[in-house]
Scaffold this active site. Sequence first.
Site, mmCIF file in Angstrom:
data_model
loop_
_atom_site.group_PDB
_atom_site.id
_atom_site.type_symbol
_atom_site.label_atom_id
_atom_site.label_comp_id
_atom_site.label_asym_id
_atom_site.label_seq_id
_atom_site.Cartn_x
_atom_site.Cartn_y
_atom_site.Cartn_z
ATOM 1 N N GLU A 124 0.848 -1.214 0.000
ATOM 2 C CA GLU A 124 0.000 0.000 0.000
ATOM 3 C C GLU A 124 0.875 1.252 0.000
ATOM 4 O O GLU A 124 0.610 2.210 -0.739
ATOM 5 C CB GLU A 124 -0.923 0.003 1.226
ATOM 6 C CG GLU A 124 -1.836 1.233 1.255
ATOM 7 C CD GLU A 124 -2.600 1.370 2.560
ATOM 8 O OE1 GLU A 124 -3.091 0.343 3.081
ATOM 9 O OE2 GLU A 124 -2.716 2.494 3.054
ATOM 10 N N SER A 217 -0.285 -6.247 7.631
ATOM 11 C CA SER A 217 0.104 -5.080 8.419
ATOM 12 C C SER A 217 -0.845 -4.858 9.594
ATOM 13 O O SER A 217 -0.411 -4.693 10.728
ATOM 14 C CB SER A 217 0.107 -3.850 7.511
ATOM 15 O OG SER A 217 0.236 -2.693 8.282
HETATM 16 S S1 SF4 Z 1 -8.478 -1.895 6.145
HETATM 17 FE FE1 SF4 Z 1 -9.947 -2.379 4.602
HETATM 18 S S2 SF4 Z 1 -11.321 -0.692 4.494
HETATM 19 FE FE2 SF4 Z 1 -9.515 -0.056 5.576
HETATM 20 S S3 SF4 Z 1 -8.226 0.763 4.004
HETATM 21 FE FE3 SF4 Z 1 -7.661 -1.295 4.198
HETATM 22 S S4 SF4 Z 1 -8.840 -2.322 2.714
HETATM 23 FE FE4 SF4 Z 1 -9.783 -0.372 2.964
#
Ligand code: SF4
Length: 696
Positions: A124, A217
Amino acid sequence: MINKVITAKNIGFCFGVKKAIDTAREYAGEGVCTLGSIIHNKLVVDELEQKGLKTVHDIEDITTSKVIIRSHGEGKATYDALLNKNIEIIDTTCPFVKKIHNIVKKHYEQGYQIVIAGIATHSEVKGINGWCGNSAIIISSVDEIPLIEIEKICVVAQTTFSVEEYSRITKYFNNLNQKSVVVFNTICYTTNERQAETVELSRKCDCMIIIGCSDSSNTNKLLKICQNNCKNTFLIEKFDDINSIFSKLYGTVGITAGASTPSELILEVNRFMNDNVKEGSFEELLANNPVVSYEKGTKVKSAEILFADEKGIHVKLDGKNDGLVAPDQVELNNEYNPDNYKTGDTIDIEILGPRDKDTGCIPASKKKIEEKKLEDKLVDGIRNGEEFSITVSVVKGGLLGRYGSYRVFVPQSHVAEHYINDLTSYNKQKIRLTVLEIDDNKKKITASQRNILARERKEKEQERLEKENAVLERLNEGDKVVGKFVRSTPFGAFVEVDGFDCLCRIADLSWNRIGKVEDVLNLNEEYEFLILSVDREKRKVGLGFKQLHPHPFYDVAAKYPVGSVLVGRVARLEDYGAFIDIENNVRGLVHISEAAREYVKNINEVLKPDDEVTAKVIKIDDKNRKISLSIKAALPEEVKVEAEDNSKKIKEEAKERKPRESRKRVKIDRTNDNEPTQWSEGTTNTPLADLLKDFK
Ligand code: SF4
């Protein structure tokens, strides 16, 4: 011995992961691959691979025509490369992550130094960095913040970053006192809640089980939190792992799970635990995690805004639901601006239907709630008598239209002040209405246009009356006014004076005989009039026109003074003499005694109507507008003789026409008080009786 199991409420797939998994499951058999593991959970990845979904880690390895971008998102370069290779992108980037991409892109383009709080190796974070040309400074704690010399700094966090650590980082940057430092809280709300709940749960439990993958994570964050609060913390990745830790569990055991942990695994663990403890049950798990389903039309008050972007407002719903208010469902005027909606604020929404496959969210509308509020307000207004307008169609017995969710019926008798048989001309027309009756249960309004028209007519009448009263008040007999000739009748002219209708009788229009009003006045032209009478009670004002113009008598009198001789024509014969037209409808009287030199017993013996006569003016009465004439005084000597002969001849002819015995002798008494001796006639409009009364 385990005596209690408490399972966290915020557990299992978040909506971003769920959307990605659902999409992957949908495309699995269609020769599609994912760029990187769809989630950090081996069980799910294996399941999808068995269904035919390949996982590749490099663009160069893609052999399919479609590729799924997972919820972690990708950098700009990846999108460009895929487009260059003509590979169709199925983008399941979580909207929370997408929002960070947008922030980073915008600020990078404005010259900001991007700082990302996160794990540099996490996909990410790599994706976020890819929207600022991989120029971001990446820190995982406040201690790693370097000295940044650039004035403009933009700070964002990985969605699953530690809430506590980011709070410290935020504090540091806010204390820099640089106007151009902007810090965005981009930690996902599910992460926030999960971490907050995990803190609470781990503090009260003797043991904690975290279900999730070690390379996830957010699972690792939960693990760290639990380890800080509870010594007996265990991470399990799959169900079998429970066997190795079960003997170490005792007392109250808490269970939580990362955002990428499948519900099936969580339920399996829970079921096992419940089979082995005195307290705690699967039912309790369900009770803690209620399945909330939303029916179409359900109203949700104060739904918390997660974030707003170009796709709409993302809101948090109960259970594992997230709602999405699409841009066209936000504002009544359809002008949606995401900047107007802040994370944490609340909005009222109405559910539009079941979960949308593409967005993974329950579609909702804010606009509908506002429409309803507006409608309630408007209906309250019209209930209290306010007018409203609708377009109507003709139906049997009246007109039909809609006002919001209400059906509006206008009975035929309420369309106009008079009954209208054929309503065709009203079809598709917009009309103004007021309410006769509202049935809120049946959503039906009965309304009337007639009442509006009647009210307006009365108001106009009242207004006219008030205006007329004001005019009447200032009109006085003898005043001169300017008025417009607006209407003609056989008895006179209606003249508008400052909007008030006055009457000028035909007799008051001209000194002369006239056949109709238009002989004197031109329609819609203005003239000066004399006010002859004002009757405020009966609201009548009489005007005179001729009174402001000199009588022709005076012109004639000036032209023909006493002693002058004129030529006229016999207009009428009376026993006492003959009326002679002089000029301009002015007449004079030749008394019978003045008709000839000799005695005339009957005027018909010497004059006939229309005879032209020469006469001398012998008297002028200015006051009574009378001119006395004498034919005999105007005769020259020779004519006088001739006249005597003529007179004799006429008498003889008369004797021959009537037998002597049949003739009745009439005694003419010249001293009779009722017979005039002099005369002038001013106007043919003067009644005979009026004329005679002045003669002694
Ligand atoms: S935890 Fe889930 S809802 Fe939150 S940013 Fe990540 S993918 Fe999106």
